[in-house]
Design a protein around this motif. Sequence first.
Motif, short mmCIF file in Angstrom:
data_model
loop_
_atom_site.label_atom_id
_atom_site.label_comp_id
_atom_site.label_asym_id
_atom_site.label_seq_id
_atom_site.Cartn_x
_atom_site.Cartn_y
_atom_site.Cartn_z
N PHE A 7 0.94 1.54 5.50
CA PHE A 7 1.65 0.34 5.11
C PHE A 7 3.02 0.70 4.56
O PHE A 7 3.23 1.78 4.02
N TYR A 9 6.24 -1.17 2.23
CA TYR A 9 6.38 -2.23 1.25
C TYR A 9 7.84 -2.36 0.81
O TYR A 9 8.62 -1.41 0.90
N ARG A 64 -9.84 -7.62 8.79
CA ARG A 64 -8.42 -7.71 8.43
C ARG A 64 -8.26 -8.19 6.98
O ARG A 64 -7.46 -7.65 6.22
N LYS A 65 -9.05 -9.19 6.59
CA LYS A 65 -9.00 -9.68 5.21
C LYS A 65 -9.45 -8.61 4.23
O LYS A 65 -8.90 -8.48 3.14
N GLN A 68 -6.61 -6.13 3.77
CA GLN A 68 -5.57 -6.74 2.94
C GLN A 68 -5.99 -6.74 1.47
O GLN A 68 -5.20 -6.42 0.59
N ARG A 69 -7.24 -7.09 1.20
CA ARG A 69 -7.74 -7.11 -0.19
C ARG A 69 -7.66 -5.74 -0.84
O ARG A 69 -7.31 -5.61 -2.01
N ASN A 72 -3.95 -5.08 -1.55
CA ASN A 72 -3.50 -6.05 -2.55
C ASN A 72 -4.03 -5.68 -3.94
O ASN A 72 -3.28 -5.70 -4.93
N HIS A 91 6.31 -7.21 -0.92
CA HIS A 91 6.00 -7.60 0.45
C HIS A 91 5.44 -6.38 1.18
O HIS A 91 5.98 -5.28 1.05
N LEU A 94 1.02 -4.02 6.76
CA LEU A 94 -0.12 -3.11 6.84
C LEU A 94 -0.64 -3.03 8.27
O LEU A 94 -0.91 -4.06 8.89
N ILE A 103 -0.62 -6.68 9.48
CA ILE A 103 -1.02 -7.71 8.51
C ILE A 103 0.11 -7.82 7.51
O ILE A 103 0.43 -6.86 6.80
N PHE A 105 1.79 -9.62 4.20
CA PHE A 105 1.41 -10.42 3.03
C PHE A 105 2.26 -10.06 1.83
O PHE A 105 2.96 -9.05 1.81
#
Length: 108
Positions: A7, A9, A64-65, A68-69, A72, A91, A94, A103, A105
Motif C-alpha cells: 500500500f 499512503y 477486500r473489506k 482494508q480493516r 485501517n 489516504h 492498497l 482498494i 480508502f
Amino acid sequence: MTSNFMFSYSVKVKRESDAHEKVAQAVRAKIARISNIDWTKLDEVETTIKGLMSISGDNLEARRKCAQRIVNKELAFILDDVNLDYLPRIHVALSVDGLGDAILFEVK
C-alpha cells in the motif's frame, strides 16, 4: 489465507498552517516506523509499505473489506494520540494478491 500486499499512503493536512503541517509530519514519521513483523517500509519509495497479511472472508468483497480493516486499524492507531483540531487525513491505495483492483480508502 495469507496474501502479499502493498500500500501507498498520503497524509494530508486539514488546514494549511505550520501547526497542522508539524502534526502531519509526525504522523508520517510514525507510519514509517510501524512495527509489524510482517510489514516492511520500502526505503527507496517513501510512502509505500509491503508485506503479508492474513485475510478471511467467504467471498471477494468480504476479503477486500478484511484487508482494508487490517490496514485501517494499524494506521488509525497512529491517529489516536493526535489532537482532533489538527487531525490529518490519511489516504491509502492498497493492493492485495488475488483481490482485484486497488482498494482506495481514507483512514478514520
